[in-house]
Design an enzyme around this catalytic site. Structure first.
Site, mmCIF file in Angstrom:
data_model
loop_
_atom_site.group_PDB
_atom_site.id
_atom_site.type_symbol
_atom_site.label_atom_id
_atom_site.label_comp_id
_atom_site.label_asym_id
_atom_site.label_seq_id
_atom_site.Cartn_x
_atom_site.Cartn_y
_atom_site.Cartn_z
ATOM 1 N N GLU A 105 0.844 -1.195 0.000
ATOM 2 C CA GLU A 105 0.000 0.000 0.000
ATOM 3 C C GLU A 105 0.885 1.253 0.000
ATOM 4 O OE1 GLU A 105 -2.197 -1.008 3.506
ATOM 5 O OE2 GLU A 105 -2.932 -2.814 2.523
ATOM 6 N N LEU A 114 -6.159 -2.644 -1.084
ATOM 7 C CA LEU A 114 -5.983 -2.646 0.370
ATOM 8 C C LEU A 114 -6.454 -3.976 0.961
ATOM 9 C CD1 LEU A 114 -6.833 0.382 2.660
ATOM 10 C CD2 LEU A 114 -6.382 -1.931 3.460
ATOM 11 N N GLU A 137 -4.302 -7.074 2.983
ATOM 12 C CA GLU A 137 -3.030 -7.684 3.368
ATOM 13 C C GLU A 137 -3.016 -9.167 3.014
ATOM 14 O OE1 GLU A 137 -4.582 -5.400 5.096
ATOM 15 O OE2 GLU A 137 -3.060 -3.822 5.100
ATOM 16 N N PRO A 150 -4.586 -9.368 8.859
ATOM 17 C CA PRO A 150 -5.425 -10.068 7.871
ATOM 18 C C PRO A 150 -4.654 -11.064 7.006
ATOM 19 C CG PRO A 150 -5.819 -7.698 7.812
ATOM 20 C CD PRO A 150 -4.599 -7.914 8.648
ATOM 21 N N HIS A 168 -0.226 1.324 15.519
ATOM 22 C CA HIS A 168 0.994 1.528 14.724
ATOM 23 C C HIS A 168 2.260 1.146 15.477
ATOM 24 C CE1 HIS A 168 -2.077 4.403 13.234
ATOM 25 N NE2 HIS A 168 -1.640 3.966 12.071
#
Ligand SMILES: Cc1ncc(C[n+]2csc(CCOP(=O)(O)OP(=O)(O)O)c2C)c(N)n1
Length: 666
Positions: free
Chosen positions: A370, A399, A401, A430, A470
């Protein structure tokens, strides 16, 4: 074969998992007959045995697979209907999996590789090749299906979705998989997709539809979905008695058995003679399969990682393009340990320079994820690379994974070197199914296939603060994931060496890039050169000391060094640099000298990697210990957004120094 398994081998306990494809066989055989191009590939599922037998699997091998014998595709490692097969008469059978839906995105990867081979590598032998993916109606509700559908339609890939709709997923009816239980009808308006709906039991109709669908995809028109309506004449598997179907339903299904229909259609054939011949051949194959030896227990753990024997399919080894020269250069470079003088660059530039150098040397390497294209990545690691190498080698993805990792598996199986980027560690969630299956792929195929790749993932908190999304490192989970290496550099030079080792290796690698080190002064180093490699499993002694060994990695290296300043000659700080494999001997050697050990990491504590290091130290160096082996890690909770809360979770130089003091005084 089904009858023999159901009446004899399964009741006798010789076959444990028995799946019949009765009702599906005509459509599958017609499909496999069309896949004669040497670079065709198919991703199959557990009900694909008729397809497999048409694609070249022998009856003996098929029996041996169910019997868990050697001489089968997995040599007895995997369930007998979970197939893989290097090309025999055309189609390569990509290693399938027991996870429903996991077959789709690797097929999309192979389909994308067909274009890459022609356009980037200028290999015209791939022209006209296609990928096919087989699945049931239930699988068309899976994440993998939709991910692959998006990839194939947006990129106009030569991929055929072959959906065998028997109206059931074990006992769950098709209405719960897609509204109105007709995925073909529901996809009629999907852009870029040719949709064909077929009676899979009607010989001329399904033959025509299969030819039309494969011809459409082979003609370069983009993807097609062919739904074949078939009955499932037996239970889902041997143990399923189908009590959920009424007698009328079962009678209706039996009336659609494609074999009597084929018999009625092909009156020119001598069916009695054919049946006799088949009975004889199948019995002979069964006898031969029963005589195949069982697997040798001593070989059970082989083929998890590359150990010198090249795989037949996947990765760079089977064709070994330029591999010898690269390995020689890596060997020479590894011997010169001194970093060349030059300006210190940050870790981000180091990673980008390494990617650029490897892409320049290896035309099979490709980067995707991405925002890695025009933007150059949300962290900037791929800045300008699309401009330099073109959009077929450095590209943005949809998008998903699962799609990024599953596509990477297919690209790797097609002989390319995928370098996917996952934007942040948490967002690999994912892709978990594809990650797990990629890691066991070499083992499951007894060394015949491999899907080496390098997955780059920024991890950890940022320079000042974190958050639950994150700032995850989560290395313990990947250290527990079979078949993957895990590199976790703490400075720019190590990042170059470890990344290059990963890119020139033959196994799947997670490459962790700590966010707080990407552009900070302590991790800067001179660029060690375009052939510099750092072997995995070699820790660095960052600071030597006599009284306490501190084992750490990633950003914690700097906090430990800062904490150790009060005891300059007493504390030995070891940076593991790779978690899988990890350098046990360096740690044990140090602990034998110091008699004390503290492991510090940023991942959470319970079942964290410190537990593994400590277990090994306790087992191997017990006699040398003068204090309990200790660990200091993040608390068992997510990383908070607020800096003050984060200070209560993540080890700081102060808390580390306190533990050091305690252990030194013990
Ligand atoms: C991810 C996953 N979830 C659940 C299962 C258990 N399971 C195995 S087969 C199956 C039904 C699949 O049905 P469908 O895709 O329609 O294929 P069919 O068996 O009807 O040919 C289920 C739920 C699985 N193998 N994998």
């Amino acid at each position: 074969m089904d009858e023999i398994e159901e009446r004899e081998l399964t009741p006798q306990g010789k076959v444990t998992y028995q799946f019949s494809a009765r009702g599906h066989e005509l459509a599958q055989i017609l499909l496999a007959s069309q896949l004669t191009h040497p670079h065709d590939a198919a991703a199959v599922y557990y009900r694909s045995r008729p397809f497999m037998l048409t694609a070249g699997l022998s009856v003996q091998e098929a029996f041996a697979a169910g019997l868990a014998k050697t001489g089968s595709p997995s040599e007895g490692r995997d369930v007998g209907v979970v197939f893989s097969m290097p090309s025999r008469q055309g189609v390569t059978i990509l290693p399938s999996s027991g996870d429903v839906g996991a077959q789709y995105t690797p097929a999309a990867g192979w389909a994308q590789a067909i274009g890459y081979r022609q356009n980037v590598l200028k290999d015209s032998t791939w022209a006209g090749a296609i990928a096919v993916v087989l699945g049931g109606d239930g699988s068309a509700a899976s994440n993998g299906f939709w991910s692959a559908l998006t990839i194939a339609t947006t990129l106009k890939l030569p991929l055929l979705f072959f959906i065998e709709d028997n109206q059931y997923a074990i006992s769950v009816v098709g209405d719960l998989q897609t509204p109105g239980h007709n995925i073909a009808a529901n996809l009629a308006a999907f852009q870029g997709l040719r949709v064909i709906d077929s009676d899979g039991t009607h010989p001329p109709e399904v033959a025509g539809n299969v030819a039309e669908a494969t011809g459409y995809v082979r003609g370069g028109n983009g993807p097609c979905l062919l739904r074949v309506r078939v009955p499932r004449l037996n239970g889902h598997s041997f143990t399923d008695n189908q009590a959920y179907k009424s007698a009328e339903q079962r009678a209706e299904e039996l009336a659609r058995d494609p074999l009597p229909r084929l018999r009625a259609y092909r009156t020119d054939l001598d069916w009695d003679r054919l049946e006799n011949d088949v009975q004889r051949d199948v019995r002979a194959a069964l006898a031969a399969a029963l005589a195949n030896p069982d697997g040798d227990p001593a070989t059970a753990a082989q083929h998890l990682f590359f150990a010198g024997q090249p795989q037949q399919v996947g990765g760079l080894l089977p064709e070994d393009v330029g591999g010898h020269a690269l390995r020689e250069r890596s060997r020479v470079a590894a011997q010169s340990k001194d970093a060349p003088p030059g300006p210190r660059i940050n870790m981000l530039d180091a990673i980008r320079k390494t990617l650029e150098a490897e892409l320049a040397q290896n035309p099979r390497a490709l980067i995707f994820g991405e925002d890695v294209g025009a933007k150059g990545g949300v962290h900037g690691a791929t800045l300008d690379l699309q401009h330099k190498f073109g959009a077929e080698r450095v590209f943005d993805t949809s998008l998903s994974e699962e799609g990024i990792l599953g596509r990477a598996v297919g690209l790797a199986l097609a002989g390319l070197l995928p370098i996917p980027e996952i934007q942040f560690r948490k967002y690999a969630d994912p892709a978990t199914e594809q990650i797990n299956n990629c890691g066991t792929l070499r083992w499951r195929t007894a060394g015949k296939f491999a899907a080496p790749m390098v997955v780059r993932i920024p991890v950890g908190y940022g320079k000042k603060t974190g958050d639950p999304w994150h700032s995850v490192t989560g290395e313990a989970i990947y250290a527990h994931t079979l078949g993957w290496c895990l590199a976790f550099p703490s400075n720019a030079a190590d990042a170059v060496g470890l990344l290059r080792t990963a890119l020139r290796g033959h196994d799947p690698v997670f490459f962790f890039e700590h966010r707080a080190l990407l552009d900070t002064a302590p991790s800067r180093r001179p660029y060690p050169g375009d052939d510099y490699v750092l072997p995995f499993g070699q820790a660095a002694v960052v600071q030597a000391g006599q009284a306490l060994t501190v084992v750490t990695w990633g950003e914690m290296v700097y906090r430990c060094v800062e904490a150790a300043q009060a005891w300059p000659t007493q504390i030995e700080v070891i940076d593991l640099r790779t978690i899988s494999p990890w350098d046990r001997s360096a740690v044990l050697e140090s602990v034998r000298k110091t008699g004390k050990c503290l492991v510090v990491h940023e991942d959470t504590m319970t079942n964290g990697f410190a537990g593994e290091v400590i277990a090994v130290v306790a087992e191997e160096a017990f006699q040398d210990l003068d204090a309990p082996v200790a660990r200091l890690t993040s608390a068992d909770c997510p990383i908070p957004y607020s800096a003050s809360l984060m200070a209560g979770v993540v080890p700081s130089a102060q808390t580390i120094a306190q533990r050091m003091a305690d252990l030194l005084a013990f």
